[in-house]
Design an enzyme around this catalytic site. Structure first.
Site, PDB file in Angstrom:
ATOM      1  N   TYR A 191      -2.851  -0.202   8.694  1.00 21.02           N
ATOM      2  CA  TYR A 191      -3.774  -1.076   9.043  1.00 21.02           C
ATOM      3  C   TYR A 191      -4.198  -1.091  10.434  1.00 21.02           C
ATOM      4  O   TYR A 191      -3.362  -0.703  11.207  1.00 21.02           O
ATOM      5  CB  TYR A 191      -3.429  -2.529   8.532  1.00 21.02           C
ATOM      6  N   ASP A 246      -3.357  -1.001  -7.017  1.00 25.52           N
ATOM      7  CA  ASP A 246      -3.964  -1.508  -5.720  1.00 25.52           C
ATOM      8  C   ASP A 246      -5.343  -2.113  -5.977  1.00 25.52           C
ATOM      9  O   ASP A 246      -6.204  -1.261  -5.795  1.00 25.52           O
ATOM     10  CB  ASP A 246      -4.044  -0.391  -4.700  1.00 25.52           C
ATOM     11  N   SER A 288      -7.848  -1.471  -3.037  1.00 21.71           N
ATOM     12  CA  SER A 288      -8.491  -0.221  -2.908  1.00 21.71           C
ATOM     13  C   SER A 288      -9.786  -0.082  -4.073  1.00 21.71           C
ATOM     14  O   SER A 288     -10.811   0.482  -3.679  1.00 21.71           O
ATOM     15  CB  SER A 288      -7.788   1.137  -3.091  1.00 21.71           C
ATOM     16  N   ARG A 316       0.922  -1.199   0.090  1.00 29.03           N
ATOM     17  CA  ARG A 316       0.124  -0.016   0.088  1.00 29.03           C
ATOM     18  C   ARG A 316       0.910   1.095   0.148  1.00 29.03           C
ATOM     19  O   ARG A 316       0.802   1.986   0.934  1.00 29.03           O
ATOM     20  CB  ARG A 316      -0.890  -0.019   1.210  1.00 29.03           C
ATOM     21  N   GLN A 342       0.031   2.482  -6.019  1.00 23.87           N
ATOM     22  CA  GLN A 342      -1.451   2.965  -5.753  1.00 23.87           C
ATOM     23  C   GLN A 342      -2.120   2.556  -7.153  1.00 23.87           C
ATOM     24  O   GLN A 342      -3.188   2.052  -7.205  1.00 23.87           O
ATOM     25  CB  GLN A 342      -1.708   4.282  -5.901  1.00 23.87           C
TER      26      GLN A 342
HETATM   27  P1  NAD Z   1      -9.238  -2.581   5.704  1.00 26.58           P
HETATM   28  O1  NAD Z   1     -10.164  -3.210   4.742  1.00 26.58           O
HETATM   29  O2  NAD Z   1      -8.146  -3.432   6.272  1.00 26.58           O
HETATM   30  O3  NAD Z   1     -10.178  -2.361   6.921  1.00 26.58           O
HETATM   31  C1  NAD Z   1     -11.275  -1.548   6.879  1.00 26.58           C
HETATM   32  C2  NAD Z   1     -11.354  -0.579   7.930  1.00 26.58           C
HETATM   33  O4  NAD Z   1     -11.711  -1.073   9.348  1.00 26.58           O
HETATM   34  C3  NAD Z   1      -9.892   0.126   8.388  1.00 26.58           C
HETATM   35  O5  NAD Z   1     -10.023   1.474   8.364  1.00 26.58           O
HETATM   36  C4  NAD Z   1      -9.710  -0.360   9.658  1.00 26.58           C
HETATM   37  O6  NAD Z   1      -8.855   0.474  10.510  1.00 26.58           O
HETATM   38  C5  NAD Z   1     -10.988  -0.628  10.285  1.00 26.58           C
HETATM   39  N1  NAD Z   1     -11.016  -1.437  11.660  1.00 26.58           N
HETATM   40  C6  NAD Z   1     -10.210  -2.694  11.900  1.00 26.58           C
HETATM   41  N2  NAD Z   1     -10.510  -2.843  13.115  1.00 26.58           N
HETATM   42  C7  NAD Z   1     -11.735  -2.227  13.544  1.00 26.58           C
HETATM   43  C8  NAD Z   1     -12.345  -2.158  14.692  1.00 26.58           C
HETATM   44  N3  NAD Z   1     -12.357  -3.263  15.731  1.00 26.58           N
HETATM   45  N4  NAD Z   1     -13.283  -1.166  14.917  1.00 26.58           N
HETATM   46  C9  NAD Z   1     -13.627  -0.250  14.141  1.00 26.58           C
HETATM   47  N5  NAD Z   1     -12.658  -0.330  12.710  1.00 26.58           N
HETATM   48  C10 NAD Z   1     -11.712  -1.319  12.764  1.00 26.58           C
HETATM   49  O7  NAD Z   1      -8.868  -1.331   5.170  1.00 26.58           O
HETATM   50  P2  NAD Z   1      -8.590  -0.596   3.901  1.00 26.58           P
HETATM   51  O8  NAD Z   1      -9.466  -0.014   3.328  1.00 26.58           O
HETATM   52  O9  NAD Z   1      -7.870  -1.740   2.948  1.00 26.58           O
HETATM   53  O10 NAD Z   1      -7.201   0.353   4.370  1.00 26.58           O
HETATM   54  C11 NAD Z   1      -6.386   0.177   5.099  1.00 26.58           C
HETATM   55  C12 NAD Z   1      -5.397   1.066   5.247  1.00 26.58           C
HETATM   56  O11 NAD Z   1      -4.550   1.385   4.144  1.00 26.58           O
HETATM   57  C13 NAD Z   1      -5.823   2.371   5.541  1.00 26.58           C
HETATM   58  O12 NAD Z   1      -4.913   3.336   6.479  1.00 26.58           O
HETATM   59  C14 NAD Z   1      -5.685   3.151   4.301  1.00 26.58           C
HETATM   60  O13 NAD Z   1      -5.735   4.628   4.193  1.00 26.58           O
HETATM   61  C15 NAD Z   1      -4.416   2.646   3.616  1.00 26.58           C
HETATM   62  N6  NAD Z   1      -4.392   2.622   2.238  1.00 26.58           N
HETATM   63  C16 NAD Z   1      -3.111   3.178   1.568  1.00 26.58           C
HETATM   64  C17 NAD Z   1      -3.019   3.090   0.311  1.00 26.58           C
HETATM   65  C18 NAD Z   1      -1.715   3.625  -0.384  1.00 26.58           C
HETATM   66  O14 NAD Z   1      -0.891   4.429   0.378  1.00 26.58           O
HETATM   67  N7  NAD Z   1      -1.353   3.395  -1.524  1.00 26.58           N
HETATM   68  C19 NAD Z   1      -3.829   2.918  -0.525  1.00 26.58           C
HETATM   69  C20 NAD Z   1      -5.365   2.254   0.142  1.00 26.58           C
HETATM   70  C21 NAD Z   1      -5.417   2.174   1.625  1.00 26.58           C
END
Ligand code: NAD
Length: 374
Positions: free
Chosen positions: A226, A128, A131, A120, A125
């Site tokens: 995460y 990904d 996303s 990530r 990006q």
């Molecule tokens: P994910 O699908 O792994 O999880 C969804 C959300 O659930 C997350 O925001 C997580 O914090 C939340 N979560 C987990 N346990 C929880 C709980 N007990 N109660 C409430 N919420 C809870 O997440 P995702 O959408 O794949 O994103 C994960 C991370 O990756 C984020 O920080 C996102 O900003 C980052 N990201 C980075 C890039 C990049 O830099 N290229 C791209 C996409 C996402």
């Protein structure tokens, strides 16, 4: 290099590369073979691939002639056992969950890449798929909730009286959750969101939703953004807050996940029983156990008049644009594996290639997968 596109098994309707991706690959001196009908369910007929320059063959022929095979989801172990050791596999096969497949690739000596392991990072990006697919899941989850809710999302003031806007609670404000907030707001609902990562508070508020705050969450900078497992004390406080807000909500959209672990349980059946009859819960985490105690993957369950829909694969229900996004991500990733003269080269000095590679020459390459399998 020859790339073979396989048809995914039902109910998967997406295809891993669409005709416009074929054109860009051909421009890189690569040939593309397509299993007959691989794009049909995503509304990309064979003719559109032929026009783009692909060759349509039977499944057996594609499997036999391709250097690299690509599809959307996980293959079965029997298929892996029939692959040749010099062939490369690429799909989103969720190696943290399907350890049996990682072992099957190791046994067969296949180089395998899983698109959900793309790092990530900013540079990655454009590749990904997590996303892109989460964007679709968040969007479709709200539409599905709205169509099951026996009430309006927006507020209405008319001669027939005033309708209050729906209260929507989003659990987990990652990519899917943020998209769900945006769509629910566009439909006129009042939205609240909760996440263990305090960093998302501003994003939630900038989309016009209220952030439900619970103090004391553990965060780990090394977890790559995460969420991590929380303490018992925090889980208790979190549970109280969620119970209160969920009981008032007409719609709850669950998106909370922790990579490689069972999804956190956030909505108990007692809380469901306290919700208003007619309310809807959509659980996007249902394939990893669900955030709601009553969720069943790919099923709709009714408890005390509340409908609970367990759906972890909304992208398969929107196959045309989902394939367009997935295909672009795959094609951008393939660019890293193709040399100037159209040959395949696996450059493990590239952190994206290394991070996405699960197995190579009988060894596990991805560090996270290695730590859960070794
Ligand atoms: P994910 O699908 O792994 O999880 C969804 C959300 O659930 C997350 O925001 C997580 O914090 C939340 N979560 C987990 N346990 C929880 C709980 N007990 N109660 C409430 N919420 C809870 O997440 P995702 O959408 O794949 O994103 C994960 C991370 O990756 C984020 O920080 C996102 O900003 C980052 N990201 C980075 C890039 C990049 O830099 N290229 C791209 C996409 C996402």
């Amino acid at each position: 290099m020859i790339i073979g596109v396989l048809k995914d098994a039902e109910p998967e309707h997406r295809v891993a590369l669409i005709p416009e991706n074929v054109k860009s690959l051909l421009a890189r001196k690569v040939s593309v073979l397509l299993e007959q009908g691989a794009g049909t369910n995503a509304f990309y007929p064979d003719e559109s691939y032929i026009e783009a320059g692909a060759t349509i063959l039977t499944r057996t022929e594609v499997l036999e002639k391709s250097d690299l095979l690509v599809q959307i989801s996980e293959p079965d172990e029997t298929l892996i056992a029939t692959l040749k050791t010099n062939q490369v596999w690429l799909s989103e096969f969720k190696p943290l969950w399907h350890k049996n497949l990682v072992n099957a690739f190791l046994r067969a000596g296949i180089s395998s890449f899983s698109m959900d392991a793309v790092p990530r990072t900013t540079r990655a990006q454009a590749m990904d798929v997590l996303s892109s697919m989460a964007t679709i899941a968040g969007y479709k989850a709200v539409l599905d909730a709205a169509s099951h809710l026996p009430s309006f999302f927006p507020m209405f003031m008319s001669a027939a009286g005033t309708i209050r806007p729906a209260n929507v609670l989003i659990l987990g404000a990652g990519v899917a959750g943020l998209q769900a907030i945006a769509i629910a707001r566009k439909l006129g609902a009042q939205v609240e969101a909760f996440d263990v990562r305090s960093a998302v508070k501003e994003e939630v508020m900038s989309l016009g939703a209220r952030f439900v705050e619970v103090e004391g969450a553990k965060e780990d900078a090394a977890a790559g953004g995460y969420a991590i497992e929380q303490t018992e004390e925090y889980k208790r406080k979190q549970q109280e807050a969620i119970d209160q807000h969920a009981a008032k909500a007409n719609v709850v959209i669950c998106t909370a996940q922790i990579p490689g672990r069972k999804a956190p349980l956030l909505i108990s059946k007692e809380v469901v029983a306290r919700m208003q009859p007619g309310s809807v819960i959509i659980d996007l985490a249902s394939s990893t156990g669900g955030n709601c105690e009553l969720s069943e993957d790919n099923k709709s369950v009714v408890h005390h008049g509340v409908t609970i829909i367990g759906q972890s694969n909304y992208p398969a229900q929107m196959p045309k644009d989902a394939s367009k996004m997935f295909g672009k991500n795959v094609s951008n990733f393939l660019d890293l594996l193709i040399t100037e003269d159209g040959q395949m080269s696996l450059n493990f000095d590239d952190e994206i290639v290394r991070g996405t590679c699960i197995t190579h020459q009988g060894e596990i390459i991805n560090e996270r997968v290695k730590s859960v399998i070794d």
